[in-house]
Enzyme design. Sequence first.
Site, PDB file in Angstrom:
ATOM      1  N   PHE A 136      -3.828   2.824  15.530  1.00 18.70           N
ATOM      2  CA  PHE A 136      -4.268   3.826  14.668  1.00 18.70           C
ATOM      3  C   PHE A 136      -5.368   3.470  13.995  1.00 18.70           C
ATOM      4  O   PHE A 136      -5.736   2.302  13.825  1.00 18.70           O
ATOM      5  CB  PHE A 136      -3.188   4.173  13.540  1.00 18.70           C
ATOM      6  CG  PHE A 136      -2.318   5.156  14.062  1.00 18.70           C
ATOM      7  CD1 PHE A 136      -1.300   4.734  15.186  1.00 18.70           C
ATOM      8  CD2 PHE A 136      -2.329   6.487  13.756  1.00 18.70           C
ATOM      9  CE1 PHE A 136      -0.374   5.836  15.616  1.00 18.70           C
ATOM     10  CE2 PHE A 136      -1.241   7.641  14.138  1.00 18.70           C
ATOM     11  CZ  PHE A 136      -0.585   7.124  14.763  1.00 18.70           C
TER      12      PHE A 136
ATOM     13  N   LYS B 146       8.963 -16.982 -10.889  1.00 16.76           N
ATOM     14  CA  LYS B 146       8.131 -15.862 -11.432  1.00 16.76           C
ATOM     15  C   LYS B 146       6.712 -16.523 -12.095  1.00 16.76           C
ATOM     16  O   LYS B 146       7.161 -17.285 -13.120  1.00 16.76           O
ATOM     17  CB  LYS B 146       8.951 -14.930 -12.232  1.00 16.76           C
ATOM     18  CG  LYS B 146       8.178 -13.645 -12.782  1.00 16.76           C
ATOM     19  CD  LYS B 146       9.246 -12.813 -13.499  1.00 16.76           C
ATOM     20  CE  LYS B 146       8.479 -11.683 -14.389  1.00 16.76           C
ATOM     21  NZ  LYS B 146       9.183 -11.374 -15.382  1.00 16.76           N
TER      22      LYS B 146
ATOM     23  N   PRO C  92      -2.078 -11.965  10.236  1.00 16.31           N
ATOM     24  CA  PRO C  92      -2.493 -11.947  11.893  1.00 16.31           C
ATOM     25  C   PRO C  92      -2.724 -10.522  12.005  1.00 16.31           C
ATOM     26  O   PRO C  92      -2.147  -9.480  11.339  1.00 16.31           O
ATOM     27  CB  PRO C  92      -0.975 -12.231  12.499  1.00 16.31           C
ATOM     28  CG  PRO C  92       0.026 -12.311  11.148  1.00 16.31           C
ATOM     29  CD  PRO C  92      -0.734 -12.471   9.990  1.00 16.31           C
ATOM     30  N   ASP C  93      -3.296  -9.984  12.954  1.00 11.02           N
ATOM     31  CA  ASP C  93      -3.582  -8.717  13.562  1.00 11.02           C
ATOM     32  C   ASP C  93      -2.537  -8.427  14.382  1.00 11.02           C
ATOM     33  O   ASP C  93      -2.442  -8.868  15.634  1.00 11.02           O
ATOM     34  CB  ASP C  93      -4.976  -8.378  14.174  1.00 11.02           C
ATOM     35  CG  ASP C  93      -5.197  -6.910  14.364  1.00 11.02           C
ATOM     36  OD1 ASP C  93      -4.478  -6.393  15.167  1.00 11.02           O
ATOM     37  OD2 ASP C  93      -5.931  -6.407  13.434  1.00 11.02           O
ATOM     38  N   ILE C  94      -1.610  -7.583  14.292  1.00 10.99           N
ATOM     39  CA  ILE C  94      -0.298  -7.408  15.107  1.00 10.99           C
ATOM     40  C   ILE C  94      -0.693  -6.890  16.545  1.00 10.99           C
ATOM     41  O   ILE C  94      -0.430  -7.284  17.553  1.00 10.99           O
ATOM     42  CB  ILE C  94       0.844  -6.422  14.335  1.00 10.99           C
ATOM     43  CG1 ILE C  94       1.229  -7.412  13.170  1.00 10.99           C
ATOM     44  CG2 ILE C  94       1.849  -6.570  15.284  1.00 10.99           C
ATOM     45  CD1 ILE C  94       2.015  -6.636  12.176  1.00 10.99           C
TER      46      ILE C  94
ATOM     47  N   ASP D 147      -3.986  -6.300   5.000  1.00 12.49           N
ATOM     48  CA  ASP D 147      -4.877  -7.177   5.747  1.00 12.49           C
ATOM     49  C   ASP D 147      -4.691  -8.705   5.301  1.00 12.49           C
ATOM     50  O   ASP D 147      -5.166  -9.603   5.925  1.00 12.49           O
ATOM     51  CB  ASP D 147      -6.378  -6.817   5.456  1.00 12.49           C
ATOM     52  CG  ASP D 147      -6.388  -5.369   6.207  1.00 12.49           C
ATOM     53  OD1 ASP D 147      -6.002  -5.324   7.490  1.00 12.49           O
ATOM     54  OD2 ASP D 147      -7.309  -4.523   5.654  1.00 12.49           O
TER      55      ASP D 147
ATOM     56  N   ASN E 210       0.916  -1.244  -0.041  1.00  9.18           N
ATOM     57  CA  ASN E 210       0.050   0.006  -0.098  1.00  9.18           C
ATOM     58  C   ASN E 210       0.897   1.246   0.122  1.00  9.18           C
ATOM     59  O   ASN E 210       2.084   1.057  -0.148  1.00  9.18           O
ATOM     60  CB  ASN E 210      -1.012  -0.091   1.187  1.00  9.18           C
ATOM     61  CG  ASN E 210      -0.121  -0.157   2.501  1.00  9.18           C
ATOM     62  OD1 ASN E 210       0.774   0.629   2.706  1.00  9.18           O
ATOM     63  ND2 ASN E 210      -0.429  -1.228   3.373  1.00  9.18           N
TER      64      ASN E 210
ATOM     65  N   LYS F  92     -12.664  -0.200  16.956  1.00  5.19           N
ATOM     66  CA  LYS F  92     -11.467  -0.770  17.095  1.00  5.19           C
ATOM     67  C   LYS F  92     -10.780  -0.799  18.428  1.00  5.19           C
ATOM     68  O   LYS F  92     -10.183  -1.746  18.862  1.00  5.19           O
ATOM     69  CB  LYS F  92     -10.389  -0.032  15.973  1.00  5.19           C
ATOM     70  CG  LYS F  92     -10.313  -0.870  14.816  1.00  5.19           C
ATOM     71  CD  LYS F  92      -9.815   0.037  13.729  1.00  5.19           C
ATOM     72  CE  LYS F  92     -10.589  -0.171  12.309  1.00  5.19           C
ATOM     73  NZ  LYS F  92     -10.020   0.396  11.331  1.00  5.19           N
TER      74      LYS F  92
ATOM     75  N   LYS G  52     -10.074  -4.714  19.345  1.00  5.14           N
ATOM     76  CA  LYS G  52      -8.587  -4.955  19.529  1.00  5.14           C
ATOM     77  C   LYS G  52      -8.355  -4.738  21.190  1.00  5.14           C
ATOM     78  O   LYS G  52      -7.187  -4.900  21.315  1.00  5.14           O
ATOM     79  CB  LYS G  52      -7.863  -4.216  18.731  1.00  5.14           C
ATOM     80  CG  LYS G  52      -8.405  -4.284  16.968  1.00  5.14           C
ATOM     81  CD  LYS G  52      -7.188  -3.885  16.115  1.00  5.14           C
ATOM     82  CE  LYS G  52      -7.913  -3.746  14.672  1.00  5.14           C
ATOM     83  NZ  LYS G  52      -6.642  -3.837  13.907  1.00  5.14           N
TER      84      LYS G  52
HETATM   85  O1  C5P Z   1      -8.046  -2.927  11.409  1.00  4.20           O
HETATM   86  P1  C5P Z   1      -7.202  -1.749  10.961  1.00  4.20           P
HETATM   87  O2  C5P Z   1      -6.317  -2.207   9.969  1.00  4.20           O
HETATM   88  O3  C5P Z   1      -8.008  -0.507  10.498  1.00  4.20           O
HETATM   89  O4  C5P Z   1      -6.507  -1.201  12.315  1.00  4.20           O
HETATM   90  C1  C5P Z   1      -5.671  -0.250  12.282  1.00  4.20           C
HETATM   91  C2  C5P Z   1      -4.680  -0.469  13.193  1.00  4.20           C
HETATM   92  O5  C5P Z   1      -4.188  -1.800  13.672  1.00  4.20           O
HETATM   93  C3  C5P Z   1      -3.494   0.264  13.335  1.00  4.20           C
HETATM   94  O6  C5P Z   1      -3.102   0.265  14.470  1.00  4.20           O
HETATM   95  C4  C5P Z   1      -2.441  -1.027  12.558  1.00  4.20           C
HETATM   96  O7  C5P Z   1      -1.373  -0.894  12.744  1.00  4.20           O
HETATM   97  C5  C5P Z   1      -3.152  -2.291  13.590  1.00  4.20           C
HETATM   98  N1  C5P Z   1      -2.945  -3.603  12.612  1.00  4.20           N
HETATM   99  C6  C5P Z   1      -2.070  -4.443  12.906  1.00  4.20           C
HETATM  100  N2  C5P Z   1      -2.139  -5.562  12.240  1.00  4.20           N
HETATM  101  C7  C5P Z   1      -2.931  -5.814  11.155  1.00  4.20           C
HETATM  102  C8  C5P Z   1      -3.843  -4.756  10.816  1.00  4.20           C
HETATM  103  C9  C5P Z   1      -3.704  -3.636  11.488  1.00  4.20           C
HETATM  104  O8  C5P Z   1      -1.220  -4.146  13.907  1.00  4.20           O
HETATM  105  N3  C5P Z   1      -2.797  -6.840  10.660  1.00  4.20           N
END
Ligand code: C5P
Length: 401
Positions: free
Chosen positions: A323, A289, A305-307, A279, A210, A337, A341
């Site tokens: 954020f 390739k 994974p959502d960090i 995502d 992105n 969020k 989260k």
């Molecule tokens: O769910 P969204 O991507 O909108 O959430 C944004 C927040 O979650 C940001 O703080 C981003 O750095 C964190 N995030 C993360 N891991 C992901 C997706 C988002 O830590 N896979």
Amino acid sequence: MEQLSNKRILLGITGGIAAYKSAELCRQFKTAGAEVRVVLTPGGAEFITPLTLQALSGNPVHQQLLDPAAEAGMGHIELAKWADLVVIAPASADMIARLAVGMGNDLLSTLCLATEAPIALAPAMNQAMWRDARTQANVARLAELGMKIWGPGVGDQACGDSGPGRMLEPEQLAAEAAACFAPGLLAGKRITITAGPTREAIDPVRYISNHSSGKMGYALAEAAREAGAEVTLVSGPVSLPAPARVNRIAVNSAEEMLAASLATLDECDIFVAAAAVADYRPAEVAEQKIKKRDEQMQIALVKNPDIISTVAGHARRPFCVGFAAETEKLIEHARGKLERKQLDLVVANDVSQPGIGFNSDDNAVTLIDKAGETRLAQASKTQLARELVALIARHYENQAT
Ligand code: C5P
């Protein structure tokens, strides 16, 4: 002595028997977390060896003004700019006299002309030399010019005399140095910040990513360091230089970012997720390739994974700040969020507005916690980062007490 954490101290050592105590002073600065570079005058080198000071400071010792090899490494102007504070201990009567008239006839006196950092002197000499009207006039002149004069102490002297002229003890000098710096809002705290985009490989040459520039995360890292924190910046691929005195860990994918983030949690007080993590990632990365064949092709994606959620659910959970970049219903979505989260704070920004947010130099955000909202007006990311760090520090302290 947390104020000295991450500070850069240039320790000048001139000729005098008290120079042996400067080895201990150097060690105390290092123990307090400062970076130390030593400048040794020829007189100083008669009393203490460069090797001792190199071992204690962890840096090569600087001795010559006109040394091509030294200038090729860290030259005298660079050294002058590097310092946050110059401490000359011991400061001989000769050095004091030369500084008072603005001479630049050796490395240390030249540095004192070239630096914009505060300069402190710890005089050490025979009591009669200290009392001499010329020395007193020179010291008064330097104090008038804004230099700090620490000591001297009174007592028995190496030459057998007794009176004023003893260098202050290393503990006293280290405490004076610490007092030169205001304790930062995050002094002694460890903070991990994620920044930039992630890159999710499709094959060896292609990826999904992105437009995140990493500017906000990098500005936060700088502001947190300014506030005295020890900063680890887990950064996706960006074109920004690593901020000074920040531990940058470069990663590519979301999975790498997660692993690098989790590895910091043993020693992490605050976690700020400013990264724009992809995502989804390709379910499989092609080994070779991918060749152009059909009119259409499909890539199966799986969720990353959502960090920040993983960090927030960890046994060693730090204070978590996320954020939320939204194009509509800013507060509602950001608050969602915060809850989903399990975050302590969310920094919400409206990315539908031109000139702020993604890839631009400015931003305007709203800080959201369980109790309410604080709106911060549009400003440069650097300015906003300072305000955010101050607010994060305040919320962190409130929650800790
Ligand atoms: O769910 P969204 O991507 O909108 O959430 C944004 C927040 O979650 C940001 O703080 C981003 O750095 C964190 N995030 C993360 N891991 C992901 C997706 C988002 O830590 N896979």
